[in-house]
Design a protein around this motif. Structure first.
Motif, short mmCIF file in Angstrom:
data_model
loop_
_atom_site.label_atom_id
_atom_site.label_comp_id
_atom_site.label_asym_id
_atom_site.label_seq_id
_atom_site.Cartn_x
_atom_site.Cartn_y
_atom_site.Cartn_z
N ARG A 80 0.72 -1.51 -0.16
CA ARG A 80 0.59 0.01 0.04
C ARG A 80 0.52 1.58 0.08
O ARG A 80 0.67 2.51 -0.53
N TYR A 109 -16.46 12.67 8.86
CA TYR A 109 -16.88 11.80 7.74
C TYR A 109 -17.38 9.98 8.19
O TYR A 109 -16.42 10.33 9.68
N GLU A 110 -17.68 9.75 8.31
CA GLU A 110 -17.92 7.66 8.72
C GLU A 110 -16.78 7.46 9.35
O GLU A 110 -16.81 6.44 9.56
N MET A 111 -16.15 7.52 8.15
CA MET A 111 -14.54 6.52 8.05
C MET A 111 -14.17 6.64 9.97
O MET A 111 -13.63 5.22 10.31
N GLU A 122 -5.61 2.32 8.36
CA GLU A 122 -6.64 2.50 7.66
C GLU A 122 -7.03 3.93 7.46
O GLU A 122 -7.95 4.14 6.70
N PHE A 147 -6.42 6.75 4.60
CA PHE A 147 -7.74 6.84 3.85
C PHE A 147 -8.18 8.09 4.33
O PHE A 147 -8.72 8.49 3.45
N VAL A 164 -8.66 11.19 1.28
CA VAL A 164 -9.68 12.38 1.65
C VAL A 164 -9.55 13.72 1.33
O VAL A 164 -9.57 14.23 0.25
N ASN A 214 -9.11 -0.55 -1.96
CA ASN A 214 -9.24 0.47 -0.97
C ASN A 214 -11.03 0.46 -0.90
O ASN A 214 -11.08 1.70 -0.69
N LEU A 246 -11.90 -0.49 3.43
CA LEU A 246 -10.69 -0.07 4.15
C LEU A 246 -11.34 0.04 6.03
O LEU A 246 -12.57 0.47 5.74
N SER A 257 -15.10 -0.70 7.31
CA SER A 257 -16.19 -0.01 6.78
C SER A 257 -16.42 -0.86 5.49
O SER A 257 -16.13 -2.61 5.45
N HIS A 283 -17.47 1.77 0.81
CA HIS A 283 -17.13 2.91 1.34
C HIS A 283 -15.30 3.53 0.27
O HIS A 283 -14.01 3.50 1.26
N SER A 284 -15.97 3.86 -0.61
CA SER A 284 -14.17 4.38 -1.34
C SER A 284 -13.88 5.68 -1.24
O SER A 284 -14.30 6.86 -0.90
N VAL A 285 -12.89 6.17 -1.46
CA VAL A 285 -11.97 8.04 -1.12
C VAL A 285 -13.14 8.73 -2.77
O VAL A 285 -12.98 10.07 -1.65
N TRP A 286 -13.31 8.32 -3.79
CA TRP A 286 -13.62 9.30 -4.70
C TRP A 286 -15.07 9.49 -4.36
O TRP A 286 -15.83 10.03 -4.38
N THR A 330 -16.56 9.12 -1.30
CA THR A 330 -16.11 10.10 -0.18
C THR A 330 -16.05 11.70 -0.65
O THR A 330 -16.80 12.63 -0.27
N ARG A 334 -20.19 11.40 2.41
CA ARG A 334 -18.50 11.01 3.76
C ARG A 334 -18.74 9.86 4.09
O ARG A 334 -18.31 9.77 5.17
N HIS A 335 -19.95 9.40 3.10
CA HIS A 335 -20.08 7.75 3.85
C HIS A 335 -19.75 6.73 2.55
O HIS A 335 -18.85 5.93 3.30
#
Lengths: 218, 218, 218, 218
Positions: free
Chosen positions: A30, A129-131, A198, A202, A206, B31, B34, B37, B107-110, B112, B180-181
């Motif tokens: 990664r 953010y949910e993360m 992670e 992430f 973002v 990804n 992560l 999620s 739950h991806s970066v893009w 979000t 954002r999730h």
């Protein structure tokens, strides 16, 4: 005040070593521990204190059992050859202030980029953010996470004193960033520390992409 | 009005579990899940209703058979240990309104990044891309796909009611975004749901890169 | 005018199928054939004409031997079940104008992004990069490669006629882009076609990043 | 002035070949040697001089033992079939001026992007990053690394003369960039050269992202 970390102390050196070797491979894929960057530790026992830590200067994607040492609470070598990671003092500082069983230090492009961008700021606020719910004891995306940024230094004793102060002043934080260097995070065990890596990496991506965006740069 | 999903009901728990474990590994590499999620489900039987769903709080890249439960149409546990995913109510809401056999939440970066960028908008319009043809019943790139964005919440009952409304109001949609999730998408079976994830995540990256671009930022 | 492609005709269906399955896996890992996008072909014999081509609508990262058909020069099925790729006519058009043994169609984020950004232009000029030397018959980075961009369409007969015209008008080109869709490239054999994909996708990423860059956007 | 490289000379051709094949696979996964770009060498013996080098025009992700040759200090072939890499003269130039055991040439998106962006500059200054400590003899992040950028050329003899000059004029450098082409770096052995590649490619990505960022473009 800090109780012995029970779940970790019974884990043998062999098990923890194997787990950290796997962490290294995953993180290398990664791009979080390129070159010889990064270092990892697992608390084997709190009393008497014994910490398993990666050797200084080795590649984290190709760790072997001989690349691990155990040290006491003053970074004195108990077992193993070679030199423990130069940043062991920071690990010890975190363990003195948090009931953690594993500490992971990563060195990613996005954390380097973000701390470089925010070069005047002493921390990063991440909110909404949910993360964030992947961090221990966070139960809503409405949480606001403060991640202190410390100026980088080659004086690790100094950095460990700053770490002490930051951990005392910020009881709720999950990680510390070193500017243009990387992140320290921890967890009650290896899996929780990995999860924190992670989650935070992430969120750094973002934030980094958001702040790279012309219409949104701040 | 909705006929039983035949192709899925005959799939055994074992087969579906193995397939979702593989989905988790693939999505982790990409990804898209992560931390802890994401969550996945497969409809084993519509009448009597039985849904296979991932356990709450587990890592989707390292799923084991014991990380799956089956629940009924009210989210009551039929079999398995642990707690079903906190978002099971959203899965149930989708299944009540669509003839789907599998639901995947990524739950991806893009996604979000994009839902963060469009913070005032209640959806995303994607139009004119060949990749859209990977969505079921879409046969031309001239298709315009509307992807509703719902405000994130920790009240899953509330989210499931909103999901009901959105699915009723938008018969042609293939996915819903939580701000954002992340994304919920579905398909008649696991392969179709995976295809929808790949298609939409691809398009989110294209849209994200386009809107990050100075000359095109909106 | 075009001589039979000798090196390919002796390759058996089995060998070419296995090679294209491996190409699909590699390209899937690289995000070049997400969803069911992309299609591949290998010319088995020029006279009598026999083309091995991927089945329509299948996932290119999980191809199996039964996902391949052979067709004649009018796209009529010689062997195999299912429907040949909807874009087989474009493959045939390329083979009628070039002494190629393999055609690969990829569908990447960067080619989609770039053809979207250059929405008014009928092609992309790439010049001055060492990577261009990976294209057949290019021996200097000072080479200027013109990559025509064709408006996307669901009328493949129409697209094949346009492909004919473009190939006649541009004897030196190595690839054609479909707007918001992807790239067609070819080579004397599978390895050369793969090399062209790698070279061009690399250059699309460089161009895409360059044109996303605030100080350089055009 | 330059002492024989002891640690490398005892490595057999077989061992070095296997190690470089693994390097090629790893670098291909990381997009650093797409197409047929990149070339690698290992100094087997300094006196009499014998250099193991990759064959010209082969794919670095799929190297086989037959894709390696050994050459003398004038690039004359000692053993092996095929042609040695066209850039062997640059390897020889580096070995004549540095006590290196391994030279790796990569060709990444970010190095291409950066040298394109800095099209008027004769080098890149990288300063203040912890990752710099992964370069040999660098012990602080406060180090400032100068990476000369040379105009690309197909005249390798000319490039080797320029390399000589640059290496004489810049005793402390760890790498040289060719504009819109890629990077040459070296190390006392394969592991050190790989580490230098990882360190520098990481830094190129950080610099590239920073300079792409609207608020920071220069």
């Amino acid at each position: 005040m800090i109780a012995p970390t029970k779940c970790q102390t019974s884990e043998s050196i062999t098990t923890s070593t194997a787990a950290l070797i796997a962490v290294g491979k995953e993180f290398y894929q990664r791009n979080w521990v390129l070159g010889t960057s990064g270092n990892f530790s697992v608390l084997l026992n709190r009393d008497p204190f014994e910490l398993l830590v990666t050797e200084s200067g080795v590649h984290k994607g190709r760790l072997a059992p001989q690349n691990f040492l155990t040290v006491d609470s003053t970074a004195g070598v108990i077992s193993g050859a070679g030199k423990p990671s130069a940043e062991t003092l920071i690990h010890l500082s975190i363990l003195a202030h948090r009931d953690a069983g594993c500490i992971l230090h990563t060195h990613s492009v996005w954390s380097t980029f973000l701390t470089d961008l925010h070069s005047e700021s002493d921390g990063l606020e991440i909110e909404g953010y949910e993360m964030l719910k992947g961090l221990s004891n966070v139960s809503t995306h409405e949480h606001s996470e403060w991640i202190p940024i410390v100026a980088n230094s080659q004086n690790y004793y100094d950095l460990s004193l700053q770490t002490n102060e930051i951990l005392n002043a910020n009881p709720g934080i999950h990680a510390i960033l070193l500017r243009r260097h990387g992140m320290y995070t921890w967890g009650k065990d290896i899996l929780e520390a990995m999860r924190h890596v992670e989650v935070l990496e992430f969120l750094f991506e973002v934030m980094g992409r958001k702040q790279s965006c012309a219409g949104n740069s701040r």
